[in-house]
Motif scaffolding. Structure first.
Motif, PDB file in Angstrom:
ATOM      1  N   ALA A   3       8.318  18.854  52.580  1.00 36.53           N
ATOM      2  CA  ALA A   3       8.011  18.105  53.787  1.00 36.53           C
ATOM      3  C   ALA A   3       8.856  18.070  55.119  1.00 36.53           C
ATOM      4  N   LYS A   4      10.151  18.641  54.758  1.00 34.61           N
ATOM      5  CA  LYS A   4      11.188  18.763  55.617  1.00 34.61           C
ATOM      6  C   LYS A   4      11.672  20.179  55.891  1.00 34.61           C
ATOM      7  N   LYS A   5      11.835  20.505  57.066  1.00 34.69           N
ATOM      8  CA  LYS A   5      11.965  22.046  57.172  1.00 34.69           C
ATOM      9  C   LYS A   5      13.686  22.107  57.127  1.00 34.69           C
ATOM     10  N   ILE A   6      13.938  23.446  56.762  1.00 34.77           N
ATOM     11  CA  ILE A   6      15.297  23.823  56.501  1.00 34.77           C
ATOM     12  C   ILE A   6      15.480  24.825  57.562  1.00 34.77           C
ATOM     13  N   GLU A   7      16.596  24.842  58.334  1.00 36.25           N
ATOM     14  CA  GLU A   7      16.951  25.822  59.260  1.00 36.25           C
ATOM     15  C   GLU A   7      18.311  26.492  58.958  1.00 36.25           C
ATOM     16  N   VAL A   8      18.696  27.643  59.067  1.00 34.64           N
ATOM     17  CA  VAL A   8      19.909  28.169  58.587  1.00 34.64           C
ATOM     18  C   VAL A   8      20.563  28.988  59.597  1.00 34.64           C
ATOM     19  N   GLU A   9      21.757  28.632  59.986  1.00 31.89           N
ATOM     20  CA  GLU A   9      22.586  29.470  60.908  1.00 31.89           C
ATOM     21  C   GLU A   9      23.006  30.739  60.418  1.00 31.89           C
TER      22      GLU A   9
ATOM     23  N   THR B  29       6.435  34.327  58.882  1.00 33.31           N
ATOM     24  CA  THR B  29       6.088  33.020  58.514  1.00 33.31           C
ATOM     25  C   THR B  29       7.665  32.287  58.668  1.00 33.31           C
ATOM     26  N   ILE B  30       8.758  33.012  59.223  1.00 29.32           N
ATOM     27  CA  ILE B  30       9.846  32.238  59.581  1.00 29.32           C
ATOM     28  C   ILE B  30       9.862  32.378  61.084  1.00 29.32           C
ATOM     29  N   GLN B  31      10.370  31.138  61.503  1.00 30.31           N
ATOM     30  CA  GLN B  31      10.599  31.204  63.050  1.00 30.31           C
ATOM     31  C   GLN B  31      12.102  31.399  63.330  1.00 30.31           C
ATOM     32  N   THR B  32      12.348  31.844  64.582  1.00 26.88           N
ATOM     33  CA  THR B  32      13.749  32.003  64.754  1.00 26.88           C
ATOM     34  C   THR B  32      14.162  31.409  66.047  1.00 26.88           C
ATOM     35  N   GLU B  33      15.473  31.132  66.150  1.00 24.41           N
ATOM     36  CA  GLU B  33      16.134  30.496  67.228  1.00 24.41           C
ATOM     37  C   GLU B  33      17.266  31.275  67.691  1.00 24.41           C
ATOM     38  N   ILE B  34      17.599  31.355  68.908  1.00 26.13           N
ATOM     39  CA  ILE B  34      18.796  32.025  69.381  1.00 26.13           C
ATOM     40  C   ILE B  34      19.563  30.860  70.036  1.00 26.13           C
ATOM     41  N   SER B  35      20.941  30.706  69.834  1.00 28.98           N
ATOM     42  CA  SER B  35      21.849  29.663  70.037  1.00 28.98           C
ATOM     43  C   SER B  35      23.479  30.433  70.148  1.00 28.98           C
TER      44      SER B  35
ATOM     45  N   ASP C 271      12.674  27.823  56.679  1.00 24.87           N
ATOM     46  CA  ASP C 271      11.752  27.881  57.826  1.00 24.87           C
ATOM     47  C   ASP C 271      11.955  28.213  59.150  1.00 24.87           C
ATOM     48  N   ILE C 272      13.433  28.089  59.341  1.00 22.51           N
ATOM     49  CA  ILE C 272      13.952  28.519  60.756  1.00 22.51           C
ATOM     50  C   ILE C 272      15.139  29.357  60.404  1.00 22.51           C
ATOM     51  N   ILE C 273      15.424  30.721  61.249  1.00 22.38           N
ATOM     52  CA  ILE C 273      16.686  31.229  61.241  1.00 22.38           C
ATOM     53  C   ILE C 273      17.259  31.193  62.534  1.00 22.38           C
ATOM     54  N   MET C 274      18.387  30.802  62.739  1.00 28.74           N
ATOM     55  CA  MET C 274      19.308  30.678  64.054  1.00 28.74           C
ATOM     56  C   MET C 274      20.135  31.781  64.036  1.00 28.74           C
ATOM     57  N   PHE C 275      19.965  32.531  65.026  1.00 26.26           N
ATOM     58  CA  PHE C 275      21.035  33.807  65.361  1.00 26.26           C
ATOM     59  C   PHE C 275      21.827  33.235  66.303  1.00 26.26           C
ATOM     60  N   ASP C 276      23.248  33.085  65.426  1.00 25.56           N
ATOM     61  CA  ASP C 276      24.354  32.238  66.173  1.00 25.56           C
ATOM     62  C   ASP C 276      25.092  33.393  66.841  1.00 25.56           C
TER      63      ASP C 276
ATOM     64  N   ALA D 271      16.648  19.643  58.085  1.00 29.18           N
ATOM     65  CA  ALA D 271      18.001  20.175  57.572  1.00 29.18           C
ATOM     66  C   ALA D 271      18.425  21.435  58.263  1.00 29.18           C
ATOM     67  N   MET D 272      19.696  21.274  58.477  1.00 27.53           N
ATOM     68  CA  MET D 272      20.381  22.445  59.438  1.00 27.53           C
ATOM     69  C   MET D 272      21.674  23.066  58.340  1.00 27.53           C
ATOM     70  N   LEU D 273      21.650  24.155  57.815  1.00 25.03           N
ATOM     71  CA  LEU D 273      22.830  24.583  57.239  1.00 25.03           C
ATOM     72  C   LEU D 273      23.618  25.418  57.939  1.00 25.03           C
ATOM     73  N   LYS D 274      24.531  25.066  58.123  1.00 18.18           N
ATOM     74  CA  LYS D 274      25.661  26.074  58.952  1.00 18.18           C
ATOM     75  C   LYS D 274      26.733  26.389  57.845  1.00 18.18           C
ATOM     76  N   ASP D 275      27.515  27.273  58.350  1.00 22.11           N
ATOM     77  CA  ASP D 275      28.689  27.567  57.273  1.00 22.11           C
ATOM     78  C   ASP D 275      29.365  26.644  56.608  1.00 22.11           C
ATOM     79  N   ASN D 276      29.590  25.817  56.987  1.00 24.73           N
ATOM     80  CA  ASN D 276      30.589  24.744  56.516  1.00 24.73           C
ATOM     81  C   ASN D 276      29.758  24.108  55.238  1.00 24.73           C
ATOM     82  N   HIS D 277      28.438  23.952  55.615  1.00 28.09           N
ATOM     83  CA  HIS D 277      27.424  23.497  54.580  1.00 28.09           C
ATOM     84  C   HIS D 277      27.514  24.200  53.300  1.00 28.09           C
ATOM     85  N   TRP D 278      27.121  25.579  53.494  1.00 26.09           N
ATOM     86  CA  TRP D 278      26.916  26.383  52.338  1.00 26.09           C
ATOM     87  C   TRP D 278      27.951  26.824  51.591  1.00 26.09           C
ATOM     88  N   HIS D 279      29.178  26.970  52.602  1.00 26.86           N
ATOM     89  CA  HIS D 279      30.322  27.554  51.774  1.00 26.86           C
ATOM     90  C   HIS D 279      31.012  26.371  50.641  1.00 26.86           C
TER      91      HIS D 279
END
Length: 269
Positions: free
Chosen positions: A181-187, A225-231, A203-208, A154-162
């Motif tokens: 069981a499923k990871k959640i990533e947030v932008e 405990t939280i992984q990070t992603e640059i995008s 689980d993962i934070i994306m620095f957008d 699951a990837m939460l972008k602003d459109n989702h959580w708004h």
């Protein structure tokens, strides 16, 4: 992969190759040759396509996927039924050229970033129908695959959580539905969103779309405990600027959505 190749064959051959009658009973040998230096991907494809076309031709690879190959190198030799080999020529070349272009771009990105910690990821920005091929090519180039589709993380972008009302509420709702069981990533794009994502223990934070200095600062605030992603907004020209920021991953859409095919040719011996 075979079901996809069947569809590609149907698209190209339709009711049948109209020139095949000229080749009845003929056999041949031919060579796939790399004309532009790069990383090879897709060496299994000629054999798979021959198998689907009647299994009366063979392909013997001379190099392996993921190898760096000089221009002018023979990638492998095809032999057998001439009608099968020539019917498979364009389809195999189209796929191998694209995949090798993706693998080459990925290897260039890995070498340009030159960071032993941060790993290069692909995205879902792939051509419809070619995702398996594109993502395999990324691995041949030394990158890693992000999610294959909307179904495996699951990837939460602003459109989702708004739509839900807040990032915190969206994460809580997803956790209830998905379980552990499923990871959640947030932008995240702001410090407030960063704090909310950390508090929600995603689980993962994306620095957008953040500059390297911001990524480095934000990375220090994220627990181990939280992984990070640059995008976002990253090109080959500024890629190395993100080395040493401490992020776990860096995703690049251009690897698969702005592909420069590697030049590969096929000629009868």
């Amino acid at each position: 992969m075979l079901p996809l190749l069947r569809g590609f064959i149907k698209e190209d051959l339709g009711a049948g190759d109209l020139t095949a009658s000229l080749l009845a009973g003929r056999t041949c040998t031919g060579h796939y040759t790399l004309k532009t230096a790069g990383i090879v991907a897709g060496q299994q494809l000629p054999s798979l396509i021959y198998q689907l076309l009647g299994n009366d031709a063979t392909y013997a690879p001379a190099v392996q996927d993921g190898e760096t190959v000089a221009a002018g190198t023979s990638l492998g030799t095809a032999s057998g039924n001439m009608a099968t080999i020539l019917a498979a020529e364009r389809l195999s070349l189209n796929l191998m050229q694209r995949m090798s272009g993706i693998a080459t771009a990925t290897r260039t990105a890995v070498n340009t970033l030159a960071d032993d910690h941060t790993q290069i990821l692909d995205t879902r920005k792939t051509a419809p129908g070619l995702r398996l091929f594109d993502k395999y090519a990324v691995r041949c180039g030394g990158g890693l695959n992000h999610r294959m589709g909307l179904y495996d993380m699951a990837m939460l972008k602003d459109n989702h959580w708004h739509a839900v009302g807040s990032l915190t509420a969206a994460v809580k709702q997803l956790r209830t539905v998905l379980g552990p069981a499923k990871k959640i990533e947030v932008e995240v794009e702001t410090e407030a969103e960063l704090r909310a994502a950390i508090a929600a223990q995603v689980d993962i934070i994306m620095f957008d779309n953040q500059l390297p200095a911001v990524v480095k600062d934000w990375q220090k605030r994220v627990p181990a405990t939280i992984q990070t992603e640059i995008s976002g907004g990253i090109t080959l020209n500024n890629l190395h600027d993100y080395a040493g920021t401490g992020a776990d991953f860096l995703s690049l859409g251009y690897l698969t959505n702005r592909v420069n095919n590697l030049d590969i040719g096929f000629d009868l011996a």
